[in-house]
Design an enzyme around this catalytic site. Structure first.
Site, PDB file in Angstrom:
ATOM      1  NE  ARG A 102      21.870  38.157  70.241  1.00 43.59           N
ATOM      2  CZ  ARG A 102      20.980  37.238  70.375  1.00 43.59           C
ATOM      3  NH1 ARG A 102      20.471  37.212  71.542  1.00 43.59           N
ATOM      4  NH2 ARG A 102      20.305  36.580  69.389  1.00 43.59           N
ATOM      5  CB  THR A 377      14.203  35.848  76.101  1.00 43.91           C
ATOM      6  OG1 THR A 377      14.917  34.984  75.121  1.00 43.91           O
ATOM      7  CG2 THR A 377      14.491  37.178  75.941  1.00 43.91           C
ATOM      8  CB  SER A 448      18.511  39.282  69.234  1.00 42.70           C
ATOM      9  OG  SER A 448      17.650  39.424  70.066  1.00 42.70           O
ATOM     10  CB  SER A 449      13.359  38.054  68.003  1.00 43.04           C
ATOM     11  OG  SER A 449      13.817  37.554  66.850  1.00 43.04           O
TER      12      SER A 449
HETATM   13  N1  GLY Z   1      17.613  34.320  71.691  1.00 41.85           N
HETATM   14  C1  GLY Z   1      16.305  34.751  71.431  1.00 41.85           C
HETATM   15  C2  GLY Z   1      16.758  36.055  70.559  1.00 41.85           C
HETATM   16  O1  GLY Z   1      17.468  36.764  71.135  1.00 41.85           O
HETATM   17  O2  GLY Z   1      15.786  36.466  69.750  1.00 41.85           O
END
Ligand code: GLY
Length: 576
Positions: A102, A377, A448-449
């Site tokens: 990340r 994403t 993040s999701s």
């Molecule tokens: N940028 C979307 C996520 O990482 O949840």
């Protein structure tokens, strides 16, 4: 509704009225079957590269890394060198491990960097400026994964992506239309125009798309490894880009970036093991938390699409997302109560106020008491014939990230800083709110999701799945998992079936048009569910893009999400 989410919904409606691509629903496409392993991703070219790697004796890790580098070339809205991602890996010996690459906040970032003097959020600063960019992690992550678990060398695994960038590939309708729609946002950055326009005019379907600067950046990485990105010419170009627009990323930030190896989140659901991404993603925790809340109920008996099962799922989502806002952030910086949140006991307590006849009101649902404490994403899934499996989700955050190409280096930068909670209780681009746990701190990773997930049965990978879609990633993954486990669906049906989403705040249910029949909708409204918003699940629209792979008695099944233009392929399909 957040502006960008609303724009996206409006955008998909416009898209549909202006061009007909075909319905995602109707007769669901069949999953592909192969005995030699399987790759599924959003880009047919990237999938084929992964399948070729499997055919050449590479394992699932080699194939996932090759697909990842290829996505940076063939699917630039989310595939990337300038963003970040997560990889959840199952090895044939049963080991599970996650790689976290990340993005991180630059060293000069600060808590209130997106606020004005009155303490209000400055519109667009966290999404459309040089300050929006987090320190990229993708290159470190992909190379670390390859070095530790790959069978093939960097030269072999990266060469197909380099060839695609250097020699170019023919643009299909999907990608040409994506570039054309974004000409105005790219116009702010000459380097972006140079890549995504054809000598000043929009690209057309059928034209060759060559990315010479990107090919050279990939070659530097191929030759020097991580130093080819975090040091030398690429790093100089990236820092110069930052300095041109008042961005914060420095040479020290780049030199200091490291991917992290993490213990995956592990849970169980009706005799299956769920292996998913830990913080800084909220995905794995929320997925397991929701499954724990739902497990005591006879979902299969209620039936797919029944008002009662939808009501249950919405109520589990409401509570889990409320906990996300309060408790989740980068566990290296904040004491995230992981064990408590994923325990069955906590789920029982948290769901104790569930009323089978009545919707709760989000404003009344606070965070649970804890004893201690993409729109873009893209997701790819891989299994190999030796028993390895990889779930890989990667992102620039919003589609094409900050829309900013690093001049001379040819790759887009992320706008991931928007995933921090820039101001307590103020929504980000996905309408998600956060608090202290996800406040900006130098070096911290934004929450993040992303939910790259492997479902195992008897210790062996059964399903590899995950999705893009910001806040909807977790509920998309939940539905694919439940479709397989609760409803016994084929992979094709599990991925194609219509979806819905609730995220606590705002208190509304987004659903694909055919997810709720009129009488189901009436039943849900009768229970008190508010704002049931239908969105079309046409090509390029809908909720999620869950390119998935499953292992069954028939072999490896691959299913690209029919909402989009991805592809699944095994080594046996090459050249067919
Ligand atoms: N940028 C979307 C996520 O990482 O949840």
């Amino acid at each position: 509704m957040s502006t960008s989410f609303a724009n996206r919904l409006n955008g998909s409606i416009l898209l549909i009225s202006s061009m007909f691509f075909g319905l995602a629903h109707g007769v669901a496409p069949k999953a592909l079957i192969d005995d030699g392993g399987m790759v599924a991703s959003r880009s047919a070219l990237a999938t084929e590269i992964g399948a070729q790697i499997l055919a050449d004796g590479g394992n699932a890790i080699d194939a996932a890394v090759a697909t990842g580098f290829a996505l940076a070339v063939t699917y630039p809205s989310a595939g990337n060198l300038g963003g970040g991602g997560f990889m959840v890996i199952h090895l044939a010996d049963g080991t599970v491990i996650a790689n976290d690459h990340r993005e991180r906040a630059p060293g000069a970032a600060s808590k209130d960097m997106f606020l004005d003097e009155e303490g209000q959020l400055v519109k667009g600063l966290s999404t459309a400026s040089h300050l929006a960019v987090g320190v990229p992690g993708t290159v470190a992550g992909l190379l670390d994964v390859l070095a530790r678990y790959g069978r093939l060398d960097r030269k072999r695994v990266m060469q197909p992506a380099i060839d695609l960038a250097a020699k170019g590939f023919v643009l299909d309708r999907d990608l040409a239309a994506q570039f054309a729609r974004r000409q105005d946002v790219f116009a702010k950055y000459p380097a972006s125009v140079a890549v995504f326009a054809n000598e000043g005019a929009p690209y057309k379907m059928g034209e060759l798309f060559v990315q010479t600067d990107l090919a050279n950046t990939l070659r530097r990485i191929q030759k020097h490894g991580k130093a080819g990105f975090y040091e030398g010419e690429t790093a100089d170009l990236l820092v110069a880009e930052m300095q041109r627009g008042g961005g914060l990323i420095s040479h020290d930030d780049l030199l200091g970036y490291q991917s992290s190896w993490r213990e995956p989140i592990r849970g169980t659901y009706r005799g299956h093991e769920i292996v998913s991404m830990p913080p800084p993603s909220s995905g794995g925790i929320l997925l397991v938390q929701m499954l724990n809340m739902l497990e005591p109920y006879d979902i299969a008996g209620m039936g797919y699409g029944s008002a009662q099962s939808i009501h249950l799922m919405i109520e589990a989502e409401r509570r889990a997302y409320a906990d996300r806002a309060q408790h989740l952030g980068d566990a290296d910086f904040y004491p995230v109560p992981i064990k408590e949140l994923i325990s069955k006991e906590y789920a029982t307590k948290r769901f104790a106020d569930f009323d089978a006849k009545r919707a709760s009101i989000s404003a009344d649902i606070g965070a649970g008491e804890i004893p201690a404490e993409s729109l873009e994403t893209t997701h790819a899934s891989v299994m190999d014939k030796d028993g390895n499996a990889v779930a890989y989700t990667t992102t620039l955050n919003l589609s094409y990230g900050a829309k900013m190409v690093v001049a001379g280096a040819g790759f887009l930068l992320n706008n991931e800083m928007d995933d921090f909670s820039a101001k307590e209780n103020s929504p980000n681009a996905f309408g998600l709110i956060g608090r202290k746990a996800n406040a900006i701190e130098p070096g911290k990773r934004m929450l993040s999701s992303m939910t790259p997930t492997i479902v195992r049965k008897d210790g062996k990978p059964l399903l590899v799945t995950g999705s893009p879609g910001g806040s909807t990633i977790i509920t998309t993954t939940l539905q694919v998992v439940m479709n397989v486990i609760d409803h016994g669906m084929s992979l094709s049906d599990a991925v194609s079936s219509p979806r819905f989403h609730h995220q606590w705040q705002p208190d509304r249910v987004m659903h694909e048009t055919y997810a709720f029949s009129p009488d189901t909708k009436a039943l849900l409204e009768g229970m008190g569910h508010k704002q049931l918003i239908a969105i079309p699940a046409f090509y390029g629209g809908g909720i999620g893009d869950a390119n998935s792979v499953m292992h069954s008695d028939q072999g490896f099944q691959g299913m690209a999400d029919p909402r989009n233009a991805g592809a699944a392929m095994g080594p046996g399909q090459l050249g067919q």
